[in-house]
Design a protein around this motif. Structure first.
Motif, PDB file in Angstrom:
ATOM      1  N   HIS A   1       0.858  -1.199   0.000  1.00 53.53           N
ATOM      2  CA  HIS A   1       0.000   0.000   0.000  1.00 53.53           C
ATOM      3  C   HIS A   1       0.887   1.239   0.000  1.00 53.53           C
ATOM      4  CE1 HIS A   1      -3.413   2.570   0.710  1.00 53.53           C
ATOM      5  NE2 HIS A   1      -2.776   3.139   1.747  1.00 53.53           N
ATOM      6  N   SER A   2       0.779   2.010  -1.094  1.00 52.78           N
ATOM      7  CA  SER A   2       1.603   3.218  -1.246  1.00 52.78           C
ATOM      8  C   SER A   2       3.084   2.911  -1.050  1.00 52.78           C
ATOM      9  CB  SER A   2       1.145   4.300  -0.249  1.00 52.78           C
ATOM     10  OG  SER A   2      -0.195   4.666  -0.496  1.00 52.78           O
ATOM     11  N   GLY A   3       3.499   1.750  -1.559  1.00 50.46           N
ATOM     12  CA  GLY A   3       4.894   1.365  -1.486  1.00 50.46           C
ATOM     13  C   GLY A   3       5.292   0.657  -0.211  1.00 50.46           C
ATOM     14  N   THR A   4       4.386   0.563   0.754  1.00 46.14           N
ATOM     15  CA  THR A   4       4.694  -0.097   2.027  1.00 46.14           C
ATOM     16  C   THR A   4       4.337  -1.575   1.940  1.00 46.14           C
ATOM     17  OG1 THR A   4       4.282   1.927   3.264  1.00 46.14           O
ATOM     18  CG2 THR A   4       4.241  -0.133   4.506  1.00 46.14           C
ATOM     19  N   ASP A   5       5.301  -2.437   2.234  1.00 47.59           N
ATOM     20  CA  ASP A   5       5.120  -3.888   2.170  1.00 47.59           C
ATOM     21  C   ASP A   5       4.125  -4.335   3.241  1.00 47.59           C
ATOM     22  OD1 ASP A   5       5.392  -6.611   1.862  1.00 47.59           O
ATOM     23  OD2 ASP A   5       7.585  -6.598   1.916  1.00 47.59           O
ATOM     24  N   SER A   6       3.207  -5.223   2.855  1.00 49.76           N
ATOM     25  CA  SER A   6       2.216  -5.725   3.818  1.00 49.76           C
ATOM     26  C   SER A   6       2.772  -6.855   4.690  1.00 49.76           C
ATOM     27  CB  SER A   6       0.966  -6.220   3.086  1.00 49.76           C
ATOM     28  OG  SER A   6       1.275  -7.323   2.244  1.00 49.76           O
ATOM     29  N   MET A   7       3.975  -7.320   4.418  1.00 46.80           N
ATOM     30  CA  MET A   7       4.555  -8.391   5.244  1.00 46.80           C
ATOM     31  C   MET A   7       4.691  -7.904   6.681  1.00 46.80           C
ATOM     32  SD  MET A   7       6.002 -11.520   5.334  1.00 46.80           S
ATOM     33  CE  MET A   7       6.994 -12.061   3.957  1.00 46.80           C
ATOM     34  N   THR A   8       4.110  -8.662   7.618  1.00 46.21           N
ATOM     35  CA  THR A   8       4.164  -8.324   9.033  1.00 46.21           C
ATOM     36  C   THR A   8       4.079  -9.636   9.816  1.00 46.21           C
ATOM     37  OG1 THR A   8       3.141  -6.982  10.772  1.00 46.21           O
ATOM     38  CG2 THR A   8       1.646  -7.991   9.153  1.00 46.21           C
TER      39      THR A   8
ATOM     40  N   HIS B   1      18.887 -12.862 -19.070  1.00 43.27           N
ATOM     41  CA  HIS B   1      19.463 -13.382 -17.837  1.00 43.27           C
ATOM     42  C   HIS B   1      18.409 -13.475 -16.748  1.00 43.27           C
ATOM     43  CE1 HIS B   1      23.177 -12.236 -19.895  1.00 43.27           C
ATOM     44  NE2 HIS B   1      23.843 -12.971 -18.993  1.00 43.27           N
ATOM     45  N   ILE B   2      18.650 -14.388 -15.821  1.00 44.64           N
ATOM     46  CA  ILE B   2      17.837 -14.501 -14.612  1.00 44.64           C
ATOM     47  C   ILE B   2      18.746 -14.992 -13.494  1.00 44.64           C
ATOM     48  CG2 ILE B   2      17.095 -16.873 -15.127  1.00 44.64           C
ATOM     49  CD1 ILE B   2      14.433 -16.213 -13.785  1.00 44.64           C
ATOM     50  N   GLY B   3      18.558 -14.475 -12.284  1.00 43.92           N
ATOM     51  CA  GLY B   3      19.390 -14.925 -11.184  1.00 43.92           C
ATOM     52  C   GLY B   3      19.030 -14.255  -9.881  1.00 43.92           C
ATOM     53  N   GLY B   4      19.416 -14.889  -8.784  1.00 45.75           N
ATOM     54  CA  GLY B   4      19.096 -14.382  -7.460  1.00 45.75           C
ATOM     55  C   GLY B   4      17.650 -14.644  -7.103  1.00 45.75           C
ATOM     56  N   VAL B   5      17.374 -14.695  -5.807  1.00 50.48           N
ATOM     57  CA  VAL B   5      16.025 -14.979  -5.325  1.00 50.48           C
ATOM     58  C   VAL B   5      15.330 -13.671  -4.967  1.00 50.48           C
ATOM     59  CG1 VAL B   5      14.659 -16.146  -3.561  1.00 50.48           C
ATOM     60  CG2 VAL B   5      16.734 -17.220  -4.449  1.00 50.48           C
ATOM     61  N   ASP B   6      14.182 -13.446  -5.557  1.00 47.61           N
ATOM     62  CA  ASP B   6      13.396 -12.229  -5.347  1.00 47.61           C
ATOM     63  C   ASP B   6      12.604 -12.350  -4.044  1.00 47.61           C
ATOM     64  OD1 ASP B   6      11.883  -9.945  -5.541  1.00 47.61           O
ATOM     65  OD2 ASP B   6      10.502 -10.772  -7.043  1.00 47.61           O
ATOM     66  N   LEU B   7      12.927 -11.518  -3.072  1.00 47.60           N
ATOM     67  CA  LEU B   7      12.207 -11.503  -1.803  1.00 47.60           C
ATOM     68  C   LEU B   7      11.275 -10.306  -1.685  1.00 47.60           C
ATOM     69  CD1 LEU B   7      15.085 -12.545   0.645  1.00 47.60           C
ATOM     70  CD2 LEU B   7      13.483 -13.999  -0.616  1.00 47.60           C
TER      71      LEU B   7
ATOM     72  N   THR C   1       7.256  -8.814  -5.542  1.00 49.49           N
ATOM     73  CA  THR C   1       6.746  -8.001  -6.651  1.00 49.49           C
ATOM     74  C   THR C   1       6.817  -8.711  -7.993  1.00 49.49           C
ATOM     75  OG1 THR C   1       8.929  -6.988  -6.966  1.00 49.49           O
ATOM     76  CG2 THR C   1       7.400  -5.875  -5.474  1.00 49.49           C
ATOM     77  N   ASN C   2       7.196  -9.982  -8.009  1.00 48.03           N
ATOM     78  CA  ASN C   2       7.226 -10.751  -9.256  1.00 48.03           C
ATOM     79  C   ASN C   2       8.230 -10.195 -10.249  1.00 48.03           C
ATOM     80  OD1 ASN C   2       6.306 -13.024 -10.656  1.00 48.03           O
ATOM     81  ND2 ASN C   2       4.801 -11.858 -11.825  1.00 48.03           N
ATOM     82  N   ASN C   3       9.439  -9.924  -9.763  1.00 54.78           N
ATOM     83  CA  ASN C   3      10.494  -9.362 -10.600  1.00 54.78           C
ATOM     84  C   ASN C   3      10.962 -10.399 -11.607  1.00 54.78           C
ATOM     85  OD1 ASN C   3      12.565  -7.597 -11.500  1.00 54.78           O
ATOM     86  ND2 ASN C   3      14.020  -8.660 -10.161  1.00 54.78           N
ATOM     87  N   VAL C   4      10.876 -10.081 -12.904  1.00 56.06           N
ATOM     88  CA  VAL C   4      11.144 -11.045 -13.966  1.00 56.06           C
ATOM     89  C   VAL C   4      12.612 -11.432 -14.034  1.00 56.06           C
ATOM     90  CG1 VAL C   4      11.557  -9.362 -15.799  1.00 56.06           C
ATOM     91  CG2 VAL C   4      10.601 -11.595 -16.369  1.00 56.06           C
ATOM     92  N   ASP C   5      13.521 -10.603 -13.496  1.00 52.42           N
ATOM     93  CA  ASP C   5      14.955 -10.900 -13.568  1.00 52.42           C
ATOM     94  C   ASP C   5      15.417 -11.868 -12.493  1.00 52.42           C
ATOM     95  OD1 ASP C   5      15.256  -9.228 -15.740  1.00 52.42           O
ATOM     96  OD2 ASP C   5      15.835  -7.488 -14.540  1.00 52.42           O
ATOM     97  N   ASN C   6      14.590 -12.134 -11.495  1.00 50.83           N
ATOM     98  CA  ASN C   6      14.969 -12.993 -10.372  1.00 50.83           C
ATOM     99  C   ASN C   6      14.145 -14.266 -10.360  1.00 50.83           C
ATOM    100  OD1 ASN C   6      15.316 -10.217  -7.980  1.00 50.83           O
ATOM    101  ND2 ASN C   6      16.622 -10.827  -9.681  1.00 50.83           N
TER     102      ASN C   6
ATOM    103  N   THR D   1      17.639  -2.697  -1.051  1.00 48.71           N
ATOM    104  CA  THR D   1      17.300  -2.664   0.386  1.00 48.71           C
ATOM    105  C   THR D   1      16.294  -1.592   0.753  1.00 48.71           C
ATOM    106  OG1 THR D   1      19.210  -1.236   0.817  1.00 48.71           O
ATOM    107  CG2 THR D   1      19.544  -3.627   1.015  1.00 48.71           C
ATOM    108  N   THR D   2      15.966  -0.710  -0.159  1.00 45.61           N
ATOM    109  CA  THR D   2      14.999   0.347   0.144  1.00 45.61           C
ATOM    110  C   THR D   2      14.017   0.493  -1.009  1.00 45.61           C
ATOM    111  OG1 THR D   2      16.426   2.053  -0.823  1.00 45.61           O
ATOM    112  CG2 THR D   2      16.668   1.622   1.555  1.00 45.61           C
ATOM    113  N   GLY D   3      12.927   1.175  -0.725  1.00 48.32           N
ATOM    114  CA  GLY D   3      11.976   1.473  -1.774  1.00 48.32           C
ATOM    115  C   GLY D   3      10.932   0.398  -1.966  1.00 48.32           C
ATOM    116  N   SER D   4      10.102   0.611  -2.970  1.00 43.75           N
ATOM    117  CA  SER D   4       8.952  -0.269  -3.206  1.00 43.75           C
ATOM    118  C   SER D   4       9.336  -1.647  -3.723  1.00 43.75           C
ATOM    119  CB  SER D   4       7.992   0.389  -4.200  1.00 43.75           C
ATOM    120  OG  SER D   4       8.645   0.608  -5.442  1.00 43.75           O
ATOM    121  N   THR D   5      10.574  -1.840  -4.159  1.00 38.31           N
ATOM    122  CA  THR D   5      11.019  -3.148  -4.644  1.00 38.31           C
ATOM    123  C   THR D   5      12.112  -3.734  -3.752  1.00 38.31           C
ATOM    124  OG1 THR D   5      12.641  -2.126  -6.125  1.00 38.31           O
ATOM    125  CG2 THR D   5      10.439  -2.586  -7.026  1.00 38.31           C
ATOM    126  N   SER D   6      12.202  -3.263  -2.529  1.00 43.45           N
ATOM    127  CA  SER D   6      13.236  -3.788  -1.631  1.00 43.45           C
ATOM    128  C   SER D   6      13.067  -5.297  -1.488  1.00 43.45           C
ATOM    129  CB  SER D   6      13.149  -3.114  -0.266  1.00 43.45           C
ATOM    130  OG  SER D   6      11.888  -3.359   0.326  1.00 43.45           O
ATOM    131  N   GLY D   7      14.161  -5.997  -1.549  1.00 43.90           N
ATOM    132  CA  GLY D   7      14.145  -7.458  -1.474  1.00 43.90           C
ATOM    133  C   GLY D   7      14.482  -8.129  -2.792  1.00 43.90           C
TER     134      GLY D   7
END
Length: 585
Positions: free
Chosen positions: A349-356, A483-489, A492-497, A551-557
Motif C-alpha cells: 500500500h503506497s509502497g509499504t510492504d504488507s509483510m508483518t 538473464h535470470i538470477g538471485g532470489v526475489d524476496l 513483486t514478481n520481478n522477472v529478472d529474479n 534494500t529500500t523502496g517499493s522493490t526492496s528485497g
C-alpha cells in the motif's frame, strides 16, 4: 479225463498204454520248448536254412515255407522237423535278437519288458499319483536331468503361438511365478502374490530381442541416487552445453519439446535439428523435463528462433507476416510443485510492504486477524487477489520452512474498509478457513510472531527468455539472450529474479501468439501451415554476471543484475542491466 493237460497241452500217459516212454518224452519235449522260453527272433517270416535242435521262433504274420499258416505260434526245430506250439494268454518269451520280453495277449505278441513297456503310457507317477492333467508326477527332494556325454536340453513345446509353454512355480498349489511364452512367442517372467493377479517383471520381444521391464527396475543404482529413470551417455550429452535435455535435437527425436513441435533436421542454425510449430496460436506449451537450478546464481538464457515467410503481400500490417512469440519459465519447488505468483507476491500500500507478523494467535474459524503492523495492507483495491491472506508458515515434504514462499494462500477473505490501521485488526468477511490452519498444531493455531501478508497477484507467467518478440526478418535464424538470477524476496514478481522456493524450472512457449483464425489485433491470419522453428534452448551460469540486493523502496528485497556486454570493435566487456538481445545467428 482229457488226454492232455489244460495249460501246456502235455500228453498224459494212458492206462495200459504201450510204449509209454514215447508219450512221456513228448511231454518233456514240450516242457523243454516252453519253460523258460527264449526265442531267436520274433520278426522273421522265413524259416532258417540250417536250424539247430532246440531253435525257437515266434512267428509273425505272413510266415512262409514250412511256417506258412502258423502265424502267432512258437516254431520249434527238433529231430529235423518243425513243430508248432499255440501259446496261451500271458505266455512270456525273451526275444534274443532285440533283448525284449514279449507276451501273448490272446491275439498277438506284444512288448512286455525291457524298454518297450514304457512307451505310450497313460500316466507315470513316481512316489506320487499322476492324473489326467499331470500325467507325469514326481515326488522327491530333487529331480535330476543330466547329459549323456555332451549337452542336455529340456524342451517345452506348444501347438500355436497363442498357447502357453511355461514353467509355473507354486506355493501350496497356488501359482507364484511363471516363465515362458504365455499367449504369444515373447518370453516373459511374471510373479504373483496370490496366484490370481500376475505382474510382468520381464518381457523379451520375440521379433527384436529387446528386453523391457513393465513393472520397473530397482537396485540398479544405490538408493541414495534417488528413484529416477536410468539414462545413457547420449542423453547426458544432450544436456550440454546448457542444462536443457535435447536442446539441439541430439537425440534425433522431439523428446522434451512440446508434442506439437515437430523434429526437423532440415532446418537448424548449425545444430543437429530444430523443432517446428505450424499454424495458429495453440496456447501455452512447454518442455516436459524440469531443469534443476541454483537460484542464487545468475543464468544466461539463450535460444534460437526462425519465422517462416508466408507467401503473399502483407505490407498492410505493421509486422507483415512476422508473428509475436513469447518464451518463459515455469518454476517448481523441491517437491515438484509449481510455484505461481500467488505463492510469493505481497500487496504493497503506497509502497509499504504488507509483510508483518501476528500480534495475537490465529486459528481456523476466527473472524479477525490481529497484526503487528497493518500499514501496508489494502484499503483501496477491489481485486479479489488483493483482498486475501498469505501465511508464511508453509513447509515442504522434507519439513523445510520458507520465509517468502507459501502455498497457504486464500483470496477474498476481507472487504475494503475492514482493515483498521489504528488497531491493526483485519475483520474477515468469513471465518478463517481450515485450509489456512497450522499443520503443526492440533487445533491449527498459528502463534504470535508468525509471518503473514496481504496477498497479491498480477500474472501467473514469467517471460524470462523474451516477451512479445518479433524476429527482424523471416526465414533467418536469430539467437536470443537474456538473464535470470538471485532470489526475489520483494514479493513483486520481478522477472529478472527467481521466485522464492525455486529448485527447478521448465521452459515454455506461446508460439505464433498473434496468428489467430480471422486475424488478431492488427496481425493477419497467415494460415494453419505458417511455421516457426525453435532450437538451442540453453541455461548456463554466467560467471561474469553480478547481483546486488535492493534494500529500500517499493522493490526492496529483489536483486538488481549486471551482466557482461562485449564489444568486438573496442575489444571490451562492460556490465549492464539485462535485457532481451536478438542477434542474427
Amino acid at each position: 479225463m482229457s488226454d492232455n493237460s489244460a495249460k501246456l497241452s502235455l500228453p498224459y500217459l494212458q492206462a495200459s498204454q504201450a510204449q509209454k516212454h514215447v508219450t512221456h518224452n513228448e511231454a518233456l519235449r514240450i516242457l523243454d520248448s516252453v519253460v523258460q522260453l527264449s526265442v531267436i527272433a520274433a520278426d522273421q517270416t522265413d524259416p532258417p536254412a540250417t536250424p539247430a535242435d532246440g531253435d525257437r521262433y515266434l512267428l509273425p504274420a505272413g510266415a512262409t515255407g514250412d511256417w506258412a499258416g502258423e502265424d502267432g505260434k512258437i516254431a520249434v526245430w527238433n529231430d529235423a522237423a518243425w513243430s508248432f506250439l499255440a501259446p496261451n494268454s500271458g505266455w512270456l518269451a525273451w526275444v534274443e535278437n532285440v533283448d525284449q520280453l514279449q507276451a501273448w495277449d490272446g491275439a498277438t505278441w506284444v512288448q512286455a519288458g525291457g524298454a518297450g513297456d514304457l512307451q505310450n503310457l497313460d500316466h507315470v507317477g513316481i512316489n506320487t499319483t499322476a492324473d489326467a492333467t499331470n500325467r507325469l508326477a514326481v515326488s522327491a527332494p530333487n529331480t535330476l536331468l543330466t547329459h549323456e556325454g555332451n549337452g542336455h536340453q529340456v524342451k517345452v513345446n506348444k501347438a500355436a503361438d497363442t498357447d502357453t509353454a511355461s514353467l509355473l512355480f507354486q506355493t501350496n498349489w497356488s501359482g507364484r511365478a511363471e516363465m515362458g511364452t504365455v499367449g504369444d512367442d515373447d518370453f516373459q517372467i511374471k510373479v504373483s502374490a496370490d496366484g490370481s493377479t500376475f505382474n510382468q517383471s520381464l518381457v523379451a520381444d520375440a521379433a527384436t530381442g529387446v528386453v523391457t521391464f513393465p513393472s520397473g527396475v530397482d537396485g540398479l543404482t544405490p538408493t541414495e541416487f534417488g528413484d529416477g529413470p536410468l539414462v545413457n551417455t547420449t542423453y547426458i550429452a544432450s544436456q550440454r552445453p546448457g542444462l536443457v535435455t535435447n536442446a539441439t535435437g541430439l537425440l534425433g527425436t522431439n523428446y522434451n519439446y512440446p508434442s506439437g513441435f515437430a523434429y526437423d533436421p532440415t532446418h537448424a542454425p548449425n545444430l543437429p535439428a530444430a523443432f517446428r510449430y505450424d499454424g495458429h496460436y495453440p496456447g501455452q506449451t512447454g518442455m516436459t523435463e524440469t531443469v534443476p537450478v541454483d537460484p542464487n546464481l545468475i543464468y544466461r538464457l539463450e535460444s534460437y528462433v526462425m519465422q517462416e515467410g508466408a507467401p503473399g503481400d502483407w505490407s498492410a500490417y505493421s509486422n507483415e507476416d512476422r508473428h509475436r512469440h513469447y518464451m518463459g519459465l515455469y518454476f517448481f519447488d523441491a517437491d515438484g510443485e509449481e510455484i505461481k505468483s500467488q505463492h510469493y507476491m505481497r500487496y504493497r500500500h503506497s509502497g509499504t510492504d504488507s509483510m508483518t507478523t501476528l500480534a495475537a494467535p490465529l486459528s481456523p474459524g476466527d473472524t479477525t486477524i490481529t497484526l503487528t503492523d497493518a500499514s501496508g495492507w489494502n484499503e483501496s483495491t477491489s481485486g479479489t487477489s488483493q483482498r486475501g491472506v498469505t501465511i508464511f508458515g508453509y513447509k515442504d515434504s522434507q519439513g523445510r520452512a520458507y520465509t517468502h514462499y507459501s502455498r497457504l494462500v486464500e483470496y477474498g477473505l476481507f472487504d475494503l474498509g475492514q482493515v483498521n490501521k489504528t488497531t491493526h485488526v483485519v475483520t474477515l468477511n468469513q471465518p478463517l478457513p481450515a485450509s489456512l490452519g497450522n499443520p503443526d498444531d492440533a487445533g491449527g493455531t498459528w502463534p504470535v510472531g508468525t509471518a503473514i501478508a496481504n496477498s497479491d497477484s498480477v500474472t501467473t507467467l514469467r517471460y524470462s527468455f523474451y516477451t512479445a518478440l518479433y524476429v527482424p526478418t523471416t526465414d533467418t535464424w536469430y539467437r536470443t539472450t537474456d538473464h535470470i538470477g538471485g532470489v526475489d524476496l520483494s514479493g513483486t514478481n520481478n522477472v529478472d529474479n527467481f521466485p522464492p522456493g525455486t529448485a527447478a524450472v521448465r521452459p515454455f512457449w506461446l508460439p505464433n501468439f498473434s496468428n489467430r483464425s480471422g486475424g488478431w489485433s492488427g496481425h493477419p491470419d497467415t494460415g494453419t501451415g505458417h511455421s516457426v522453428w525453435f532450437t538451442g534452448v540453453s541455461m548456463r551460469v554466467d560467471p561474469l554476471a553480478v547481483k546486488q540486493r535492493v534494500t529500500t523502496g517499493s522493490t526492496s528485497g529483489k536483486y538488481n543484475l549486471k551482466v557482461p556486454v562485449s564489444n568486438f570493435v573496442t575489444s571490451s566487456i562492460s556490465l549492464a542491466s539485462p535485457s532481451t538481445k536478438v542477434n542474427e545467428a
